[in-house]
Motif scaffolding. Structure first.
Motif, PDB file in Angstrom:
ATOM      1  N   ALA A 182      15.672 -26.822  10.928  1.00  0.00           N
ATOM      2  CA  ALA A 182      15.242 -28.098  11.525  1.00  0.00           C
ATOM      3  C   ALA A 182      14.378 -28.719  10.609  1.00  0.00           C
ATOM      4  CB  ALA A 182      14.066 -27.829  12.333  1.00  0.00           C
ATOM      5  N   PHE A 183      14.424 -29.682  10.881  1.00  0.00           N
ATOM      6  CA  PHE A 183      13.398 -31.028  10.069  1.00  0.00           C
ATOM      7  C   PHE A 183      14.017 -31.885   9.056  1.00  0.00           C
ATOM      8  CE2 PHE A 183      10.372 -27.614  10.757  1.00  0.00           C
ATOM      9  CZ  PHE A 183       9.512 -27.770  11.687  1.00  0.00           C
ATOM     10  N   GLY A 184      15.519 -31.881   9.512  1.00  0.00           N
ATOM     11  CA  GLY A 184      16.476 -32.904   8.574  1.00  0.00           C
ATOM     12  C   GLY A 184      16.193 -34.327   8.999  1.00  0.00           C
ATOM     13  N   ASN A 185      16.384 -34.473  10.347  1.00  0.00           N
ATOM     14  CA  ASN A 185      16.510 -36.005  11.010  1.00  0.00           C
ATOM     15  C   ASN A 185      15.773 -37.590  10.814  1.00  0.00           C
ATOM     16  OD1 ASN A 185      18.897 -34.830  11.951  1.00  0.00           O
ATOM     17  ND2 ASN A 185      17.482 -34.208  13.359  1.00  0.00           N
ATOM     18  N   HIS A 186      14.670 -37.008  10.517  1.00  0.00           N
ATOM     19  CA  HIS A 186      14.069 -38.464  10.108  1.00  0.00           C
ATOM     20  C   HIS A 186      12.490 -38.151   9.840  1.00  0.00           C
ATOM     21  CE1 HIS A 186      10.566 -37.800  13.274  1.00  0.00           C
ATOM     22  NE2 HIS A 186      11.619 -37.042  14.209  1.00  0.00           N
TER      23      HIS A 186
ATOM     24  N   LYS B 290       8.919 -39.098   3.296  1.00  0.00           N
ATOM     25  CA  LYS B 290       8.196 -38.374   2.481  1.00  0.00           C
ATOM     26  C   LYS B 290       7.842 -36.633   2.061  1.00  0.00           C
ATOM     27  CE  LYS B 290       5.026 -38.031   6.590  1.00  0.00           C
ATOM     28  NZ  LYS B 290       4.683 -38.405   7.296  1.00  0.00           N
ATOM     29  N   LYS B 291       9.751 -36.248   2.317  1.00  0.00           N
ATOM     30  CA  LYS B 291       9.368 -34.851   2.022  1.00  0.00           C
ATOM     31  C   LYS B 291      10.625 -35.266   0.811  1.00  0.00           C
ATOM     32  CE  LYS B 291      10.356 -34.020   6.559  1.00  0.00           C
ATOM     33  NZ  LYS B 291      11.570 -33.434   7.986  1.00  0.00           N
ATOM     34  N   SER B 292      10.131 -33.812  -0.120  1.00  0.00           N
ATOM     35  CA  SER B 292      10.320 -33.931  -1.644  1.00  0.00           C
ATOM     36  C   SER B 292      11.895 -34.102  -1.234  1.00  0.00           C
ATOM     37  CB  SER B 292       9.503 -32.521  -1.837  1.00  0.00           C
ATOM     38  OG  SER B 292      10.341 -32.145  -1.613  1.00  0.00           O
ATOM     39  N   LYS B 293      12.646 -33.976  -2.806  1.00  0.00           N
ATOM     40  CA  LYS B 293      13.523 -33.757  -3.211  1.00  0.00           C
ATOM     41  C   LYS B 293      14.004 -32.205  -2.561  1.00  0.00           C
ATOM     42  CE  LYS B 293      16.114 -37.633  -5.591  1.00  0.00           C
ATOM     43  NZ  LYS B 293      16.931 -37.663  -7.159  1.00  0.00           N
ATOM     44  N   SER B 294      13.633 -31.567  -3.379  1.00  0.00           N
ATOM     45  CA  SER B 294      13.654 -29.892  -2.814  1.00  0.00           C
ATOM     46  C   SER B 294      13.585 -29.244  -1.415  1.00  0.00           C
ATOM     47  CB  SER B 294      12.865 -28.850  -4.057  1.00  0.00           C
ATOM     48  OG  SER B 294      11.337 -29.479  -3.605  1.00  0.00           O
ATOM     49  N   ARG B 295      13.255 -30.092  -1.387  1.00  0.00           N
ATOM     50  CA  ARG B 295      12.428 -30.044   0.825  1.00  0.00           C
ATOM     51  C   ARG B 295      14.007 -30.004   1.523  1.00  0.00           C
ATOM     52  NH1 ARG B 295       7.350 -31.579   4.148  1.00  0.00           N
ATOM     53  NH2 ARG B 295       8.237 -31.390   6.058  1.00  0.00           N
TER      54      ARG B 295
END
Length: 64
Positions: free
Chosen positions: A27-31, A35-40
């Motif tokens: 989850a959490f990969g759409n929008h 603000k999310k780091s590259k590794s995340r």
């Protein structure tokens, strides 16, 4: 006993491998990706395996 119907919502989201493992997307990969780091974000892209009691419920929903 009637046949058990496949839960189509589950079938569209989870795939069964040849060894019997259950593969799902994370989850959490759409929008709001800025603000999310590259590794995340890289970790979100990978697939995950459904384990434990949840796997038992999913297999029942898939009719396996």
């Amino acid at each position: 006993m009637p046949k058990i119907k496949t839960h189509k919502g589950t079938a569209k989201r989870i795939k069964l491998t040849s060894t019997g493992k259950l593969i799902r997307r994370r989850a959490f990969g759409n929008h709001m990706l800025s603000k999310k780091s590259k590794s995340r974000k890289r970790n979100i892209k990978t697939t995950a395996i459904v384990k434990g009691g949840m796997a038992k419920n999913v297999k029942r929903a898939l009719g396996v």
